[in-house]
Motif scaffolding. Structure first.
Motif, PDB file in Angstrom:
ATOM      1  N   ALA A  44      -6.582  29.980  80.052  1.00 45.28           N
ATOM      2  CA  ALA A  44      -6.894  29.210  78.848  1.00 45.28           C
ATOM      3  C   ALA A  44      -5.680  29.130  77.932  1.00 45.28           C
ATOM      4  CB  ALA A  44      -8.077  29.837  78.117  1.00 45.28           C
ATOM      5  N   ASN A  45      -4.967  30.253  77.778  1.00 47.75           N
ATOM      6  CA  ASN A  45      -3.780  30.264  76.924  1.00 47.75           C
ATOM      7  C   ASN A  45      -2.698  29.341  77.457  1.00 47.75           C
ATOM      8  OD1 ASN A  45      -4.861  32.078  75.096  1.00 47.75           O
ATOM      9  ND2 ASN A  45      -4.071  33.886  76.177  1.00 47.75           N
ATOM     10  N   GLU A  46      -2.512  29.344  78.770  1.00 45.15           N
ATOM     11  CA  GLU A  46      -1.500  28.477  79.376  1.00 45.15           C
ATOM     12  C   GLU A  46      -1.801  27.007  79.088  1.00 45.15           C
ATOM     13  OE1 GLU A  46       1.343  28.894  81.223  1.00 45.15           O
ATOM     14  OE2 GLU A  46       1.269  30.989  80.581  1.00 45.15           O
ATOM     15  N   LEU A  47      -3.062  26.642  79.249  1.00 44.45           N
ATOM     16  CA  LEU A  47      -3.445  25.250  79.017  1.00 44.45           C
ATOM     17  C   LEU A  47      -3.365  24.890  77.535  1.00 44.45           C
ATOM     18  CD1 LEU A  47      -6.442  24.999  81.505  1.00 44.45           C
ATOM     19  CD2 LEU A  47      -4.249  23.811  81.687  1.00 44.45           C
ATOM     20  N   GLU A  48      -3.709  25.826  76.678  1.00 40.98           N
ATOM     21  CA  GLU A  48      -3.634  25.561  75.241  1.00 40.98           C
ATOM     22  C   GLU A  48      -2.194  25.367  74.782  1.00 40.98           C
ATOM     23  OE1 GLU A  48      -5.760  28.820  73.580  1.00 40.98           O
ATOM     24  OE2 GLU A  48      -7.733  27.899  73.922  1.00 40.98           O
ATOM     25  N   LYS A  49      -1.258  26.088  75.405  1.00 44.43           N
ATOM     26  CA  LYS A  49       0.155  25.901  75.073  1.00 44.43           C
ATOM     27  C   LYS A  49       0.615  24.481  75.396  1.00 44.43           C
ATOM     28  CE  LYS A  49       1.563  30.730  75.731  1.00 44.43           C
ATOM     29  NZ  LYS A  49       2.333  31.669  76.602  1.00 44.43           N
ATOM     30  N   LEU A  50      -0.030  23.885  76.397  1.00 43.39           N
ATOM     31  CA  LEU A  50       0.320  22.517  76.791  1.00 43.39           C
ATOM     32  C   LEU A  50      -0.469  21.472  76.004  1.00 43.39           C
ATOM     33  CD1 LEU A  50       0.562  22.926  80.669  1.00 43.39           C
ATOM     34  CD2 LEU A  50       2.428  22.850  79.016  1.00 43.39           C
ATOM     35  N   GLY A  51      -1.367  21.941  75.130  1.00 43.18           N
ATOM     36  CA  GLY A  51      -2.068  21.013  74.248  1.00 43.18           C
ATOM     37  C   GLY A  51      -3.379  20.474  74.770  1.00 43.18           C
ATOM     38  N   ILE A  52      -4.051  21.201  75.669  1.00 44.25           N
ATOM     39  CA  ILE A  52      -5.327  20.705  76.177  1.00 44.25           C
ATOM     40  C   ILE A  52      -6.356  20.636  75.057  1.00 44.25           C
ATOM     41  CG2 ILE A  52      -6.239  22.981  76.806  1.00 44.25           C
ATOM     42  CD1 ILE A  52      -7.520  21.626  79.261  1.00 44.25           C
ATOM     43  N   VAL A  53      -7.196  19.622  75.110  1.00 44.39           N
ATOM     44  CA  VAL A  53      -8.306  19.487  74.167  1.00 44.39           C
ATOM     45  C   VAL A  53      -9.559  19.967  74.885  1.00 44.39           C
ATOM     46  CG1 VAL A  53      -9.687  17.876  72.816  1.00 44.39           C
ATOM     47  CG2 VAL A  53      -7.219  17.542  73.004  1.00 44.39           C
ATOM     48  N   TRP A  54     -10.179  21.012  74.330  1.00 41.62           N
ATOM     49  CA  TRP A  54     -11.331  21.595  75.012  1.00 41.62           C
ATOM     50  C   TRP A  54     -12.629  20.858  74.732  1.00 41.62           C
ATOM     51  CZ3 TRP A  54      -9.909  24.376  78.763  1.00 41.62           C
ATOM     52  CH2 TRP A  54      -8.848  25.270  78.676  1.00 41.62           C
ATOM     53  N   ASP A  55     -12.621  19.991  73.753  1.00 40.17           N
ATOM     54  CA  ASP A  55     -13.860  19.326  73.343  1.00 40.17           C
ATOM     55  C   ASP A  55     -14.526  18.651  74.534  1.00 40.17           C
ATOM     56  OD1 ASP A  55     -15.764  17.449  72.282  1.00 40.17           O
ATOM     57  OD2 ASP A  55     -14.817  17.742  70.334  1.00 40.17           O
ATOM     58  N   THR A  56     -15.674  19.133  74.903  1.00 44.43           N
ATOM     59  CA  THR A  56     -16.353  18.596  76.085  1.00 44.43           C
ATOM     60  C   THR A  56     -16.894  17.190  75.855  1.00 44.43           C
ATOM     61  OG1 THR A  56     -18.370  19.732  75.373  1.00 44.43           O
ATOM     62  CG2 THR A  56     -16.979  20.856  76.985  1.00 44.43           C
ATOM     63  N   ALA A  57     -17.153  16.861  74.589  1.00 50.79           N
ATOM     64  CA  ALA A  57     -17.608  15.496  74.304  1.00 50.79           C
ATOM     65  C   ALA A  57     -16.504  14.506  74.643  1.00 50.79           C
ATOM     66  CB  ALA A  57     -18.009  15.367  72.838  1.00 50.79           C
ATOM     67  N   ASP A  58     -15.259  14.862  74.295  1.00 49.85           N
ATOM     68  CA  ASP A  58     -14.137  14.002  74.641  1.00 49.85           C
ATOM     69  C   ASP A  58     -13.946  13.934  76.151  1.00 49.85           C
ATOM     70  OD1 ASP A  58     -13.465  13.127  72.160  1.00 49.85           O
ATOM     71  OD2 ASP A  58     -11.886  14.592  71.810  1.00 49.85           O
ATOM     72  N   LEU A 104     -20.167   5.773  68.327  1.00 47.83           N
ATOM     73  CA  LEU A 104     -18.855   6.306  68.694  1.00 47.83           C
ATOM     74  C   LEU A 104     -18.626   7.715  68.151  1.00 47.83           C
ATOM     75  CD1 LEU A 104     -16.713   3.093  68.127  1.00 47.83           C
ATOM     76  CD2 LEU A 104     -17.234   4.163  70.323  1.00 47.83           C
ATOM     77  N   GLY A 105     -19.611   8.245  67.443  1.00 47.84           N
ATOM     78  CA  GLY A 105     -19.491   9.603  66.914  1.00 47.84           C
ATOM     79  C   GLY A 105     -19.378   9.617  65.400  1.00 47.84           C
ATOM     80  N   LYS A 106     -19.732  10.748  64.812  1.00 38.80           N
ATOM     81  CA  LYS A 106     -19.712  10.871  63.356  1.00 38.80           C
ATOM     82  C   LYS A 106     -18.308  11.071  62.803  1.00 38.80           C
ATOM     83  CE  LYS A 106     -24.397  12.804  63.148  1.00 38.80           C
ATOM     84  NZ  LYS A 106     -25.228  13.961  62.736  1.00 38.80           N
ATOM     85  N   ASP A 107     -17.438  11.673  63.600  1.00 41.10           N
ATOM     86  CA  ASP A 107     -16.063  11.895  63.157  1.00 41.10           C
ATOM     87  C   ASP A 107     -15.319  10.561  63.138  1.00 41.10           C
ATOM     88  OD1 ASP A 107     -13.058  12.388  63.934  1.00 41.10           O
ATOM     89  OD2 ASP A 107     -13.760  14.268  63.047  1.00 41.10           O
ATOM     90  N   THR A 108     -14.847  10.148  61.967  1.00 37.47           N
ATOM     91  CA  THR A 108     -14.235   8.820  61.845  1.00 37.47           C
ATOM     92  C   THR A 108     -12.956   8.685  62.661  1.00 37.47           C
ATOM     93  OG1 THR A 108     -13.106   9.546  59.816  1.00 37.47           O
ATOM     94  CG2 THR A 108     -15.217   8.398  59.564  1.00 37.47           C
ATOM     95  N   GLY A 109     -12.174   9.758  62.718  1.00 38.44           N
ATOM     96  CA  GLY A 109     -10.942   9.703  63.501  1.00 38.44           C
ATOM     97  C   GLY A 109     -11.231   9.541  64.982  1.00 38.44           C
ATOM     98  N   ARG A 110     -12.194  10.307  65.463  1.00 37.59           N
ATOM     99  CA  ARG A 110     -12.566  10.209  66.870  1.00 37.59           C
ATOM    100  C   ARG A 110     -13.168   8.836  67.172  1.00 37.59           C
ATOM    101  NH1 ARG A 110     -16.822  14.461  68.860  1.00 37.59           N
ATOM    102  NH2 ARG A 110     -14.986  15.793  69.167  1.00 37.59           N
ATOM    103  N   ALA A 111     -14.017   8.347  66.275  1.00 34.94           N
ATOM    104  CA  ALA A 111     -14.646   7.040  66.485  1.00 34.94           C
ATOM    105  C   ALA A 111     -13.591   5.941  66.557  1.00 34.94           C
ATOM    106  CB  ALA A 111     -15.639   6.752  65.362  1.00 34.94           C
ATOM    107  N   ARG A 112     -12.605   6.016  65.676  1.00 36.18           N
ATOM    108  CA  ARG A 112     -11.536   5.010  65.688  1.00 36.18           C
ATOM    109  C   ARG A 112     -10.740   5.081  66.983  1.00 36.18           C
ATOM    110  NH1 ARG A 112      -9.424   6.480  61.472  1.00 36.18           N
ATOM    111  NH2 ARG A 112      -7.735   7.775  62.285  1.00 36.18           N
ATOM    112  N   ARG A 113     -10.443   6.299  67.424  1.00 41.46           N
ATOM    113  CA  ARG A 113      -9.677   6.463  68.662  1.00 41.46           C
ATOM    114  C   ARG A 113     -10.455   5.924  69.861  1.00 41.46           C
ATOM    115  NH1 ARG A 113      -9.229  11.410  68.312  1.00 41.46           N
ATOM    116  NH2 ARG A 113     -10.688  12.190  69.881  1.00 41.46           N
ATOM    117  N   ARG A 114     -11.740   6.198  69.895  1.00 39.66           N
ATOM    118  CA  ARG A 114     -12.558   5.713  71.004  1.00 39.66           C
ATOM    119  C   ARG A 114     -12.646   4.192  71.008  1.00 39.66           C
ATOM    120  NH1 ARG A 114     -17.632  10.059  71.043  1.00 39.66           N
ATOM    121  NH2 ARG A 114     -16.483  11.746  72.098  1.00 39.66           N
ATOM    122  N   ALA A 115     -12.804   3.608  69.821  1.00 44.45           N
ATOM    123  CA  ALA A 115     -12.863   2.143  69.735  1.00 44.45           C
ATOM    124  C   ALA A 115     -11.561   1.528  70.228  1.00 44.45           C
ATOM    125  CB  ALA A 115     -13.143   1.716  68.294  1.00 44.45           C
ATOM    126  N   GLU A 116     -10.447   2.156  69.901  1.00 50.04           N
ATOM    127  CA  GLU A 116      -9.147   1.654  70.356  1.00 50.04           C
ATOM    128  C   GLU A 116      -9.019   1.755  71.872  1.00 50.04           C
ATOM    129  OE1 GLU A 116      -6.464   4.065  68.148  1.00 50.04           O
ATOM    130  OE2 GLU A 116      -6.602   2.847  66.312  1.00 50.04           O
TER     131      GLU A 116
END
Length: 287
Positions: A44-58, A104-116
């Motif tokens: 998990a630490n190795e992947l986090e160093k590379l910037g993995i996003v753990w959010d399962t919804a994403d 697209l989700g309640k988070d406005t940043g995520r919703a905008r990214r998904r729409a894009e």
């Protein structure tokens, strides 16, 4: 790691492969393991160093987005009916859910990214924002595809279908209900040569010369289709053509050969003797 060094992140599309390795799918599996608590801390630490996003919804969104790309590649639109599937995923229902308020989700940043991300596949993925329905967008795309395949508007009569939709009947309805269309709908249809019924009647009034011109266009489209089929058979050695296949002629003309054959097979009773003979000579028994 090679992907990260090249791209600077681990925002890997689900269907992406790296040197034939299914990297996107592998990362999705890692997220599942992390969520289930079966991943050891070192990994998990190795992947986090590379910037993995753990959010399962994403992660789930990325998997469905891959299905949306596959559907668009086949249909030319994301205006999918609810029952549509791609990559064994219910992409039609998924897209329907996303178009709903807050889909697209309640988070406005995520919703905008998904729409894009969706707009990058199909700018018209959410036709309601443009003032019309998903069904209208899908049929418009179907008409566009039929015309791109070499058909004329005269060819697209009620009963002519594209991916299950009766495009001929839909087109006739647009000319009848022109006043109910918004400005952008009219503009798009006019670009394809569609006019309100009154204008069509006025155009047909002088008639014979125009009819001959239209017949000439239809004949030219048929000849291009025959030329494309002859070229395809010479190269592939068979007459079976996928519906989405596009054949490039030497002059640069693109012929939607699969659509051409499907349409003429469904209307074979309206083919002239010369047209039947041309298709039969190429080995099409149904002609």
């Amino acid at each position: 790691r090679r992907y990260y060094e090249r791209e600077g992140d681990l925002d890997v599309p689900y269907e992406h492969t790296e040197s034939a390795y299914p990297l996107g799918r592998w990362l999705s599996d890692q997220r599942r393991a992390y969520r289930a608590g079966t991943m050891n801390g070192e990994r998990a630490n190795e992947l986090e160093k590379l910037g993995i996003v753990w959010d399962t919804a994403d992660a789930a969104f990325e998997e469905n987005l891959a299905a949306a790309r596959a559907y668009y590649a086949e249909a030319g639109t994301l205006a999918a009916p609810r029952h549509a599937t791609a990559l064994d995923r219910p992409v039609g229902q998924w897209l329907t859910n996303l178009r709903r308020p807050g889909g697209l989700g309640k988070d406005t940043g995520r919703a905008r990214r998904r729409a894009e991300q969706l707009a990058a596949i199909d700018p018209d993925w959410n036709p309601r924002l443009l003032g019309w329905t998903v069904d209208w967008q899908r049929c418009y795309t179907g008409l566009h595809a039929l015309l791109d395949a070499g058909n004329t508007l005269e060819d697209v009569q009620p009963g002519v279908t594209y991916r299950g939709d009766d495009i001929g009947r839909w087109t006739a309805r647009q000319t009848r209900d022109w006043a109910q269309l918004n400005t952008e709908q009219r503009r798009r249809l006019e670009e394809l040569g569609v006019r309100p019924r009154a204008a069509v009647r006025a155009q047909k009034a002088p008639a014979r010369g125009a009819a001959k011109t239209e017949a000439g266009k239809s004949s030219e489209a048929f000849q291009r289709g025959v030329q494309a089929l002859r070229q395809y058979i010479a190269r592939e050695g068979k007459t079976t053509v996928g519906r989405q296949h596009v054949e490039e002629l030497p002059d640069g003309t693109s012929v939607r050969l699969g659509v051409f054959l499907s349409n003429h097979k469904s209307r074979r009773d309206k083919l002239s003797n010369d047209q039947r003979a041309a298709l039969t000579s190429l080995g099409l028994d149904w002609a």
